[in-house]
Design a protein around this motif. Structure first.
Motif, short mmCIF file in Angstrom:
data_model
loop_
_atom_site.label_atom_id
_atom_site.label_comp_id
_atom_site.label_asym_id
_atom_site.label_seq_id
_atom_site.Cartn_x
_atom_site.Cartn_y
_atom_site.Cartn_z
N HIS A 1 2.01 -2.81 -11.31
CA HIS A 1 3.48 -2.80 -11.33
C HIS A 1 4.03 -3.54 -10.12
N PHE A 2 3.48 -3.24 -8.96
CA PHE A 2 3.93 -3.90 -7.73
C PHE A 2 3.70 -5.41 -7.82
N MET A 3 2.51 -5.81 -8.23
CA MET A 3 2.17 -7.24 -8.28
C MET A 3 2.99 -7.99 -9.33
N GLN B 1 0.83 -1.21 0.00
CA GLN B 1 0.00 0.00 0.00
C GLN B 1 0.86 1.26 0.00
N ARG B 2 1.92 1.26 0.78
CA ARG B 2 2.83 2.41 0.82
C ARG B 2 3.49 2.63 -0.55
N VAL C 1 1.71 6.92 -6.81
CA VAL C 1 0.66 7.86 -7.19
C VAL C 1 1.12 9.29 -6.87
N LYS C 2 1.61 9.49 -5.68
CA LYS C 2 2.01 10.83 -5.24
C LYS C 2 3.29 11.31 -5.93
N LYS D 1 -4.22 1.96 -10.10
CA LYS D 1 -4.25 0.63 -10.74
C LYS D 1 -2.90 0.33 -11.41
N GLN D 2 -2.33 1.31 -12.06
CA GLN D 2 -1.02 1.15 -12.71
C GLN D 2 0.04 0.80 -11.66
N ALA D 3 0.03 1.49 -10.54
CA ALA D 3 1.00 1.24 -9.48
C ALA D 3 0.80 -0.15 -8.87
#
Length: 184
Positions: free
Chosen positions: A129-131, A109-110, A116-117, A124-126
């Motif tokens: 990417h993480f997954m 989540q962080r 995003v920030k 969704k893109q972030a």
């Protein structure tokens, strides 16, 4: 961390690392020895990109590859280049405690919020990417990963000395691992 061996003097080094670039690395970093001029790289250092890890070594002493968690899986050609073209016969694979690549899922989540920030990504893109990449770069336990990566690299480069070392953030010292004492 009880399988870490703090190296405060040359006599504490494992015999297999004496008179090698690993011994020189300990002399420079842990013992504060005066730098000798290096005309070419003596070894390859693979270590985490974490800004808290800074080695005290002279210029030209080592090729240094820094990646998240010291995970060298995706950059093997660079290792091969340092061996094949650079002629290095020794690799110091350096893990460290409190690594950000350990337990990545807890940082999901962080990570998303930060992308995003700070990067201007959509949530969704972030998350996608993480997954996609977190499972590739997750190292779980720092010492276990370091030992597994050392074993993998020793099998891939059997003529190259590969030393698993551990950097403790609290004291900025390099340590040997007891589990490596009697291995090749």
């Amino acid at each position: 961390m009880n399988d870490l061996i703090k190296i405060s003097n040359e006599n504490e080094l494992f015999s297999k690392y004496r008179n090698t670039p690993i011994e020189q690395l300990f002399k420079y970093h842990n013992f504060g020895c005066t730098f000798e001029k290096s005309s070419k790289a003596e070894l390859l250092v693979g270590m985490c990109m974490d800004n808290r890890n800074q080695l005290r070594i002279p210029n030209n002493f080592a090729y240094i590859l820094r990646t998240g968690g010291g995970n060298l899986r995706s950059i093997e050609f660079k290792i091969s280049y340092a061996i094949g073209i650079g002629g290095v016969q020794c690799i110091a694979l350096i893990g460290h405690n409190h690594c950000g690549m350990s337990n990545l899922i807890s940082k999901k989540q962080r990570f998303i919020e930060g992308m995003v920030k700070n990067a201007g990504w959509m949530e969704k893109q972030a998350e996608d990417h993480f997954m996609r990449f977190a499972p590739i770069f997750e190292i779980e336990n720092e010492i276990e990963f370091l030992l597994c990566e050392t074993k993998r690299l020793r099998e891939k480069y059997p003529k190259v000395m590969i030393a698993p070392l551990f950097y403790k953030i609290e004291d900025n010292f390099l340590y040997l691992l007891e589990a490596d004492r009697d291995t090749a």
